[in-house]
Enzyme design. Sequence first.
Site, mmCIF file in Angstrom:
data_model
loop_
_atom_site.group_PDB
_atom_site.id
_atom_site.type_symbol
_atom_site.label_atom_id
_atom_site.label_comp_id
_atom_site.label_asym_id
_atom_site.label_seq_id
_atom_site.Cartn_x
_atom_site.Cartn_y
_atom_site.Cartn_z
ATOM 1 N N LYS A 23 0.834 -1.215 0.000
ATOM 2 C CA LYS A 23 0.000 0.000 0.000
ATOM 3 C C LYS A 23 0.858 1.250 0.000
ATOM 4 O O LYS A 23 0.652 2.158 -0.806
ATOM 5 C CB LYS A 23 -0.911 0.000 1.233
ATOM 6 C CG LYS A 23 -1.591 1.338 1.462
ATOM 7 C CD LYS A 23 -2.415 1.362 2.726
ATOM 8 C CE LYS A 23 -1.652 1.603 3.994
ATOM 9 N NZ LYS A 23 -1.480 2.992 4.426
ATOM 10 N N ASN A 24 1.826 1.312 0.895
ATOM 11 C CA ASN A 24 2.556 2.570 1.044
ATOM 12 C C ASN A 24 3.474 2.871 -0.140
ATOM 13 O O ASN A 24 3.782 4.035 -0.400
ATOM 14 C CB ASN A 24 3.330 2.594 2.362
ATOM 15 C CG ASN A 24 2.385 2.776 3.544
ATOM 16 O OD1 ASN A 24 1.209 3.097 3.366
ATOM 17 N ND2 ASN A 24 2.898 2.562 4.751
ATOM 18 N N ARG A 94 -3.441 10.007 4.695
ATOM 19 C CA ARG A 94 -2.141 10.578 4.973
ATOM 20 C C ARG A 94 -1.380 10.867 3.665
ATOM 21 O O ARG A 94 -0.747 11.893 3.506
ATOM 22 C CB ARG A 94 -1.379 9.532 5.804
ATOM 23 C CG ARG A 94 -0.024 9.920 6.207
ATOM 24 C CD ARG A 94 -0.045 10.611 7.532
ATOM 25 N NE ARG A 94 1.236 11.215 7.789
ATOM 26 C CZ ARG A 94 1.374 12.422 8.282
ATOM 27 N NH1 ARG A 94 0.328 13.144 8.590
ATOM 28 N NH2 ARG A 94 2.561 12.915 8.496
ATOM 29 N N CYS A 118 -4.224 8.034 10.194
ATOM 30 C CA CYS A 118 -4.538 7.481 11.502
ATOM 31 C C CYS A 118 -4.013 8.389 12.613
ATOM 32 O O CYS A 118 -2.935 8.972 12.480
ATOM 33 C CB CYS A 118 -3.906 6.103 11.638
ATOM 34 S SG CYS A 118 -4.671 4.867 10.583
ATOM 35 N N ARG A 123 2.310 13.748 13.881
ATOM 36 C CA ARG A 123 2.544 13.610 12.450
ATOM 37 C C ARG A 123 2.685 14.925 11.676
ATOM 38 O O ARG A 123 1.921 15.211 10.741
ATOM 39 C CB ARG A 123 1.445 12.738 11.833
ATOM 40 C CG ARG A 123 1.290 11.434 12.586
ATOM 41 C CD ARG A 123 0.393 10.461 11.898
ATOM 42 N NE ARG A 123 1.068 9.746 10.838
ATOM 43 C CZ ARG A 123 0.518 8.734 10.175
ATOM 44 N NH1 ARG A 123 -0.692 8.342 10.442
ATOM 45 N NH2 ARG A 123 1.191 8.117 9.239
ATOM 46 N N PRO A 124 3.678 15.738 12.038
ATOM 47 C CA PRO A 124 3.900 16.983 11.294
ATOM 48 C C PRO A 124 4.483 16.695 9.897
ATOM 49 O O PRO A 124 4.934 15.576 9.641
ATOM 50 C CB PRO A 124 4.936 17.710 12.148
ATOM 51 C CG PRO A 124 5.659 16.636 12.883
ATOM 52 C CD PRO A 124 4.655 15.527 13.106
ATOM 53 N N ILE A 125 4.479 17.711 9.013
ATOM 54 C CA ILE A 125 5.118 17.515 7.705
ATOM 55 C C ILE A 125 6.183 18.594 7.467
ATOM 56 O O ILE A 125 6.450 18.981 6.340
ATOM 57 C CB ILE A 125 4.106 17.471 6.535
ATOM 58 C CG1 ILE A 125 3.267 18.750 6.453
ATOM 59 C CG2 ILE A 125 3.216 16.249 6.628
ATOM 60 C CD1 ILE A 125 2.606 18.909 5.085
ATOM 61 N N GLN A 127 9.333 18.458 7.595
ATOM 62 C CA GLN A 127 10.497 18.039 6.798
ATOM 63 C C GLN A 127 10.172 18.027 5.302
ATOM 64 O O GLN A 127 11.025 18.310 4.475
ATOM 65 C CB GLN A 127 10.991 16.656 7.246
ATOM 66 C CG GLN A 127 11.465 16.613 8.682
ATOM 67 C CD GLN A 127 12.576 17.628 8.959
ATOM 68 O OE1 GLN A 127 13.598 17.651 8.288
ATOM 69 N NE2 GLN A 127 12.346 18.487 9.940
ATOM 70 N N ASP A 307 4.626 -0.001 12.085
ATOM 71 C CA ASP A 307 3.340 -0.494 11.588
ATOM 72 C C ASP A 307 3.089 -1.958 11.956
ATOM 73 O O ASP A 307 2.030 -2.501 11.666
ATOM 74 C CB ASP A 307 3.250 -0.332 10.061
ATOM 75 C CG ASP A 307 2.961 1.109 9.663
ATOM 76 O OD1 ASP A 307 2.759 1.946 10.553
ATOM 77 O OD2 ASP A 307 2.938 1.391 8.447
ATOM 78 N N ILE A 329 8.702 5.690 17.157
ATOM 79 C CA ILE A 329 8.398 6.504 15.969
ATOM 80 C C ILE A 329 7.203 7.428 16.218
ATOM 81 O O ILE A 329 7.270 8.626 15.961
ATOM 82 C CB ILE A 329 8.094 5.617 14.729
ATOM 83 C CG1 ILE A 329 9.176 4.540 14.548
ATOM 84 C CG2 ILE A 329 7.945 6.475 13.472
ATOM 85 C CD1 ILE A 329 10.531 5.021 14.101
ATOM 86 N N ARG A 399 -8.682 0.306 4.976
ATOM 87 C CA ARG A 399 -7.772 1.254 4.319
ATOM 88 C C ARG A 399 -6.522 0.554 3.818
ATOM 89 O O ARG A 399 -5.872 1.011 2.908
ATOM 90 C CB ARG A 399 -7.326 2.320 5.322
ATOM 91 C CG ARG A 399 -8.431 3.206 5.786
ATOM 92 C CD ARG A 399 -7.931 4.099 6.864
ATOM 93 N NE ARG A 399 -7.088 5.104 6.246
ATOM 94 C CZ ARG A 399 -7.009 6.348 6.634
ATOM 95 N NH1 ARG A 399 -7.726 6.752 7.648
ATOM 96 N NH2 ARG A 399 -6.228 7.187 6.032
#
Length: 432
Positions: A23-24, A94, A118, A123-125, A127, A307, A329, A399
């Site tokens: 998926k990812n 996400r 989720c 979960r910042p972005i 970077q 995960d 994480i 999902r």
Amino acid sequence: MEQQFIMRGGRPLHGEVTIGGAKNAALGIIAGALLTDEEVIIENLPDVRDVNVMLEALREIGARVSRTDRHTVSILASEVSGVSVDDEFIRRIRASYYFIGALLGKYQRANVPLPGGCAIGSRPIDQHIKGFRALGSEVQIRNGCVAAEAEEGLRGAHIYLDVVSVGATINIMLAAVLAEGRTIIENVAKEPHIVDVANFLNSMGANIRGAGTDTIRIRGVRRLHGTSYAVIPDQIEAGTFMCAAAASRGDVLIKNVIPKHLESISAKLLEMGNTIIEYDEAVRVIGSVMQRPTDVKTLPYPGFPTDMQPQITVTLALARGSSVVTESIFENRFRYVDELARMGSRIKVDGNVAVVEGVKRLSGASVNALDLRAGAALVIAGLCAEGVTTVNEIGYIQRGYEHFEEKLRGLGAEIELADSERDAQRFRLRAL
Ligand code: UD1
């Protein structure tokens, strides 16, 4: 009524299961298809909700998306008319953030909602944004959206990531492949799906080297061409079935996997006393009746995947003795422990550490999925528990797992998907 999984536990899983595409990796690859005006064919695409939401978003901005079969899709992005991706569905996932990198790379502009996904941490972005800015883009957050624009085009840059981030690594690659000149990204993530997205982009004519190491080097090219590419097998789906096999004391052959990607998971199951047999493209897990405790710490690849943390925790919850699970994480990834406690587990959480006291048996209960991997872990718990378990809010599980219940039934599990209250009652009565 939200769909539910209803199951009666206690049967060891036996048989063979085939793992789908990652998926990812697929999510990054779908966004990457925007980078060319030629046809991109993606094979081994999992038919899961997050993937379908990404494909729908592509359609909304004018790409032609057609499925040639359930796991193959053709994308033609030559007539994309907008750089704004926004709907209620994309807001919930996400990976929507990959549209920022891809649209910025191709059209020098992007407007994409801040990502959902989720609730497993903050979960910042930052970077991702740091990378886009280094490549010469202006980035602003406006009305819940990320608005990025590089009026003079993107230029290669030297970027050092302050945190090892899967999303930022892929996103910056997507933006940089068509940028002018050379980009070096240091301290990148090394997950198998990073390598897969890089291989996909290279198959379109990109020049990316070093994916899978700490440093990725990209020489920008003027244009990318069409390709036909098969997504790698899903490491986490495979790991989930490995844990299900071990926890249920079963014997399962998990096919269509890359055993190398599963080493950290195999290592822990082996330490617990299970038997793992590796083949070229399969692993067989034979669950030991008496499993030993062990300690697990989540880390970026090649460490133990975050995960897989809930699934291994459930497996440890049924081992003999106490184990320590450290989540390094995401800070909020033990919420499911309260649900598991309703089934009789003994787990104490303090910050990012869980002390798991193994119990002899779990008992069926009604529990909520809370997030994708926690949901899968609760299903594993239900399959090992005495009596009937109902897992609610399984939209989360869908999902990321294609026909989870069908695959489990193929291994002898007694599990049903209930669509309505009537279904649910019927299944519960049958299971009792
Ligand atoms: C991706 C996966 C997710 C997996 C995670 C870690 C997708 C769609 N999701 O999520 O399933 O759990 O990798 O393997 O592929 N961070 C920052 N700033 C940033 C980006 C990340 O501080 O700009 C932090 C995060 O808060 C987290 C850590 O870095 O603590 C790792 O996050 P990251 O690898 O980016 O995860 P995601 O891409 O969100």
